[in-house]
Scaffold this motif. Sequence first.
Motif, PDB file in Angstrom:
ATOM      1  N   ILE A   1     -26.036  69.619  73.843  1.00 42.00           N
ATOM      2  CA  ILE A   1     -27.226  69.040  74.468  1.00 42.00           C
ATOM      3  C   ILE A   1     -27.798  70.108  75.372  1.00 42.00           C
ATOM      4  O   ILE A   1     -27.107  70.588  76.280  1.00 42.00           O
TER       5      ILE A   1
ATOM      6  N   ALA B   1     -25.066  62.706  70.400  1.00 41.54           N
ATOM      7  CA  ALA B   1     -24.792  64.147  70.319  1.00 41.54           C
ATOM      8  C   ALA B   1     -23.369  64.402  69.831  1.00 41.54           C
ATOM      9  O   ALA B   1     -22.427  63.723  70.241  1.00 41.54           O
TER      10      ALA B   1
ATOM     11  N   VAL C   1     -30.814  68.459  70.729  1.00 37.59           N
ATOM     12  CA  VAL C   1     -29.491  67.893  70.504  1.00 37.59           C
ATOM     13  C   VAL C   1     -28.937  68.429  69.188  1.00 37.59           C
ATOM     14  O   VAL C   1     -29.583  68.291  68.138  1.00 37.59           O
TER      15      VAL C   1
END
Length: 478
Positions: free
Chosen positions: A331, A327, A404
Amino acid sequence: MEDILTRWLAQTAVIRADLLAALGVAVSLGVSLHILMRKRVVGSAIGWTGLVWLSPVFGTALYLTFGLNRVERRARKLKRRPSVQYDETPQAPAAVPEAYAPLDRAVRAITGLPTVAGTGITVFRNGDEAYPAMLAAIADARRSVALSSYIFLDDEIGQTFIAALKKAVDRGCEVRVILDGIGSGYFFPAAWRRLQRLGVPSGLFMHSVLPWRMPFLNLRTHKKLLILDGRIAFTGGVNISDGNRVSDKPKFPIRDTHFRIEGPVVEQLAQAFIVDWAFVSGEELEGEAWMPRLSPAGDLTARVVTSGPDADIEKIATVVLQAIACARSSIRLTTPYFLPNDLIVSALCLAATRGIEVDVVIPRRSDHRIVDWATRAHIEPLLESGVRIWLDEPPFDHSKALSVDREWCFVGSANWDSRSFRLNFELNVEVYDAALARRLDDFISGKCETRLTQADLDARPHLVRLRDAAVRLLLPYL
């Protein structure tokens, strides 16, 4: 004479006690050796070892009943199906954004499966939208119908599905149905009995009244799959019960999210069902009816990830860890039950501390109060690291979704708890598509209204906090 008999009985009792003690030591030692060789989780190994030494008979009986992984030994006997050749029409390569190439490589290594281009996905909310589409697809099926559900009740909507499956059998479709032996009703589920009476081929997943056949709350098939003619698939979180028809205002409404999937990735979904059906019935499903040649049906790139306490152990959890590590900006996840293991908690904490926006949405009140209690005692490290926890207001939402960076998403049957990540058989789909990821990200963000803070946790009465902390000890099995 009585003195001699008394001494003999006393000596015999001493000998018996010594023999039993020696037998107990031998049993405890043997079981301990098995635990050392078989148990990967250190805490679990220590717990079982201590139990069998403190109580050789009771501890050994518990270990033989609950501690052995017979699933793995049976699953190894199953054969993976050969890969199907797709339609000769040239297909575009599975396009993955450059930033997610490391994630793609990692998930390929974890699953042994490629990402597949040409995927089309339609999103449905609740049974109100999903059930009509699923029933229409069953009615249109001409060659095969495969259905697997954790909960399949013999209520109004359940009987509607059963009638549709019976009609499919009558018009010559090959039909196979898997019901979980616990989720659909203990002992002899009513829906399964009705399917049997109507002659619809069906099986119960790991269901028996015999302890060594594992009729337990864990080791369940939690998958929700419907596959028509090997070309169209439905998966996600929606079970088959009247509670999922929210517009009918049931006593306990269950909101959820489900997905219709088309394109070559359906082969991977069909593979998952075929392996499960072989596990349940011993029958090998083969041929074009189940695995036809598939053409592109959309622009998305996707891949199936299965997980279970066999050869696929913790694959979904490992993919989640990889996604968190990759990421770059955000998230966001929603889950009905949130009790991840320490590795995932640490990964989320580390993501938040490096500046990633981490938002977790959980129900204010789920359908399992004991899980809610344990969750309150489990999330303090996340709050301290800057992870934002949000409470989703009723009615209860059973959706599971991870987004993500608004570019990659992960959906399916797996909850964020040890039961789903380690103990149950689950199926998720990862999708590399910004449009779908943004849609799910916005869906999750729309639930971020009521924030759960450390002050809220501190305000709980002392006895409530003690209760929650005690329940958290059951985390590996919740």
